[in-house]
Design a protein around this motif. Structure first.
Motif, short mmCIF file in Angstrom:
data_model
loop_
_atom_site.label_atom_id
_atom_site.label_comp_id
_atom_site.label_asym_id
_atom_site.label_seq_id
_atom_site.Cartn_x
_atom_site.Cartn_y
_atom_site.Cartn_z
N ALA A 97 0.81 -1.21 0.00
CA ALA A 97 0.00 0.00 0.00
C ALA A 97 0.85 1.26 0.00
O ALA A 97 0.33 2.35 -0.28
N TRP A 98 2.14 1.14 0.33
CA TRP A 98 3.01 2.30 0.42
C TRP A 98 3.95 2.32 -0.79
O TRP A 98 4.66 1.36 -1.06
N ALA A 99 3.96 3.42 -1.51
CA ALA A 99 4.84 3.56 -2.66
C ALA A 99 6.30 3.59 -2.21
O ALA A 99 6.62 4.07 -1.11
N ASN A 100 7.19 3.10 -3.06
CA ASN A 100 8.62 3.11 -2.76
C ASN A 100 9.23 4.49 -2.98
O ASN A 100 10.42 4.67 -2.81
N PRO A 114 -1.23 7.02 -4.02
CA PRO A 114 -1.08 6.70 -2.60
C PRO A 114 -0.51 7.83 -1.76
O PRO A 114 -0.87 7.95 -0.59
N ASN A 115 0.36 8.65 -2.32
CA ASN A 115 0.95 9.74 -1.52
C ASN A 115 0.05 10.96 -1.44
O ASN A 115 0.36 11.91 -0.71
N LEU A 116 -1.07 10.94 -2.17
CA LEU A 116 -2.10 11.97 -2.05
C LEU A 116 -3.33 11.44 -1.33
O LEU A 116 -4.27 12.21 -1.08
N GLY A 117 -3.35 10.14 -1.05
CA GLY A 117 -4.46 9.55 -0.32
C GLY A 117 -5.75 9.44 -1.11
O GLY A 117 -6.82 9.29 -0.53
N THR A 118 -5.65 9.49 -2.45
CA THR A 118 -6.85 9.52 -3.28
C THR A 118 -6.80 8.43 -4.34
O THR A 118 -5.76 7.86 -4.66
N LYS A 119 -7.98 8.16 -4.89
CA LYS A 119 -8.13 7.36 -6.09
C LYS A 119 -9.25 7.99 -6.89
O LYS A 119 -10.13 8.67 -6.34
N ASP A 120 -9.22 7.81 -8.22
CA ASP A 120 -10.29 8.38 -9.03
C ASP A 120 -10.46 7.60 -10.32
O ASP A 120 -9.64 6.75 -10.68
N ALA A 121 -11.56 7.89 -10.99
CA ALA A 121 -11.89 7.23 -12.26
C ALA A 121 -12.68 8.21 -13.11
O ALA A 121 -13.23 9.21 -12.60
N GLN A 141 -6.99 -0.18 0.50
CA GLN A 141 -6.01 -1.23 0.25
C GLN A 141 -6.57 -2.39 -0.56
O GLN A 141 -5.89 -3.40 -0.77
N ASP A 142 -7.78 -2.26 -1.05
CA ASP A 142 -8.42 -3.35 -1.79
C ASP A 142 -7.99 -3.30 -3.26
O ASP A 142 -8.79 -3.15 -4.17
N ARG A 143 -6.69 -3.45 -3.49
CA ARG A 143 -6.16 -3.31 -4.84
C ARG A 143 -6.52 -4.50 -5.74
O ARG A 143 -6.37 -4.41 -6.96
N LEU A 144 -6.95 -5.62 -5.16
CA LEU A 144 -7.40 -6.75 -5.97
C LEU A 144 -8.81 -6.53 -6.49
O LEU A 144 -9.29 -7.31 -7.31
N ASN A 145 -9.46 -5.47 -6.02
CA ASN A 145 -10.80 -5.12 -6.46
C ASN A 145 -10.83 -3.63 -6.76
O ASN A 145 -11.48 -2.84 -6.06
N PRO A 146 -10.10 -3.21 -7.80
CA PRO A 146 -9.99 -1.77 -8.07
C PRO A 146 -11.34 -1.14 -8.39
O PRO A 146 -12.03 -1.58 -9.31
N HIS A 147 -11.70 -0.13 -7.63
CA HIS A 147 -13.01 0.51 -7.82
C HIS A 147 -12.97 1.91 -7.23
O HIS A 147 -12.22 2.20 -6.30
N VAL A 148 -13.79 2.76 -7.82
CA VAL A 148 -14.04 4.10 -7.30
C VAL A 148 -15.53 4.35 -7.44
O VAL A 148 -16.04 4.39 -8.57
N GLY A 149 -16.22 4.50 -6.32
CA GLY A 149 -17.66 4.67 -6.40
C GLY A 149 -18.30 3.49 -7.12
O GLY A 149 -18.07 2.33 -6.78
N ARG A 150 -19.07 3.78 -8.15
CA ARG A 150 -19.78 2.75 -8.90
C ARG A 150 -19.00 2.30 -10.14
O ARG A 150 -19.57 1.66 -11.03
#
Length: 368
Positions: free
Chosen positions: A20-23, A54-61, A82-91
């Motif tokens: 979950a943490w970028a290098n 990850p360093n902005l704490g956001t995800k979007d689509a 942290q649910d990267r095996l189920n990538p989703h944002v909203g609907r």
């Protein structure tokens, strides 16, 4: 605060950190899917994607649909998880039933738009060359990407109208990229870059034909010095060959920087010429609703609040919208011919600022 998540159960680590943490501590670290879909005619093009920051704490689509002289976009944003095996944002979600071959992209109805599309790769993925840019001594882009050509099946729904997506006619390209690129809210600029930014020229053309696919990437400085050159042909039987140092002549509509097509002269490993004639069937500016660089309304990685969703529509004949075209990247539905073969794909180009080979002396020079 723990960063351990489900992916840490797998032997995937590349650094002594939870996945979950970028290098990198760079705020601009990102990890993104990009897809486009079209029916070859130039009547419609769909561009969509999902990204983690990850360093902005956001995800979007986003989903961007271009047709009938308009571009309509749905934007979605949320807190990262942290649910990267189920990538989703909203609907919106991306499913990966068969990595590197088959994916499903779904937007359950949001703001009267929806889609359910399944991707089937028609060739192996192409690992592109690393892409690095600097402004003075600072790294502004350091990314890895792979690309693929394929077909789409499923449905698109807008305002109650359902559009059938038949894989016999609907094609597209996709990429996965990750690393560092400018995202989110503007940063303090610091001292002016030295040398100053004068412009950038870019061409990206993944095209598929019956027997092979071609993925071309070229980037040049204002004086025409090429800083990225990557041209690969992938045959259906698995053979991969490089097509040399393409000579590229972009054809612009008079009084604009919007291309109508290009002539691309490649060379096979045997030294034989291979000429691609490319035409644009529909121009889709990614900075008009797509969230890519220069979009004044929505930029990837920007914090919009938890559970954010919006819909925006642009009339492409609006002079204010047309005034944006020359300051960002435009994706085109592209048709290509070579040696009597016909292909279709993405014809992506921008030329911002000075570019001596094109005759553009500054940011405001237009084609004669």
């Amino acid at each position: 605060m723990t960063g351990i998540g489900p992916l840490d159960e797998f032997a995937l680590h590349q650094a002594p950190l939870p996945l979950a943490w970028a290098n990198s501590s760079d705020r601009n670290f990102y990890d993104r899917w990009y897809f486009n879909a079209h029916n070859r005619t130039g009547e419609i093009m769909v561009v969509t994607g999902l990204g983690y920051y990850p360093n902005l704490g956001t995800k979007d689509a986003f989903v961007l649909v271009a047709r009938d002289g308009r571009q309509t976009a749905v934007h979605l944003s949320d807190l990262i998880d942290q649910d990267r095996l189920n990538p989703h944002v909203g609907r919106y979600r991306v499913e990966v039933p068969e990595p590197l071959r088959r994916l499903r992209v779904v937007l359950d109805e949001t703001e009267a738009m929806a889609l359910d599309l399944t991707w089937e790769g028609t060739c192996e993925v192409v690992q592109e060359q690393p892409h690095v840019l600097r402004s003075g001594s600072r790294v502004t882009l350091d990314a890895q990407r792979f690309a693929q050509l394929g077909t789409w099946s499923g449905t698109i729904a807008i305002d109650g109208e359902e559009i059938a997506v038949d894989p016999a006619t609907w094609l597209g390209s996709r990429d996965r990229s990750w690393g560092i690129r400018p995202v989110g809210e503007p940063e303090p600029p610091g001292a002016p870059s030295d040398p100053p930014f004068e412009g950038m020229w870019w061409l990206y053309a993944p095209m598929q034909f019956d027997d092979f696919a071609i993925v071309l990437i070229a980037q040049e400085d204002p004086d025409g010095f090429r800083t990225l050159n990557d041209c690969t042909r992938v045959w259906k039987d698995g053979r991969v060959e490089q097509l040399g140092w393409p000579l590229i002549d972009v054809h612009y509509a008079s009084g604009t920087r919007t291309p109508t097509g290009a002539t691309i002269r490649c060379t096979t490993p045997e030294g034989k010429p291979l000429v691609l004639e490319v035409e644009s069937r529909l121009a889709v500016p990614l900075h008009v609703g797509g969230g890519y660089g220069g979009d004044p309304d929505w930029i990837h990685g920007t914090w919009k609040g938890a559970g954010f969703a919006e819909r925006v529509t642009y009339a492409m004949d609006d002079p204010a919208v047309q005034g944006r075209f020359m300051f960002g990247c435009i994706d085109h539905v592209g048709r290509a011919t070579t040696d009597g073969a016909e292909g279709f794909g993405l014809f992506e180009h921008f030329c911002i600022g000075r570019h001596d080979p094109s005759g553009f002396a500054d940011f405001f020079t237009l084609a004669p």
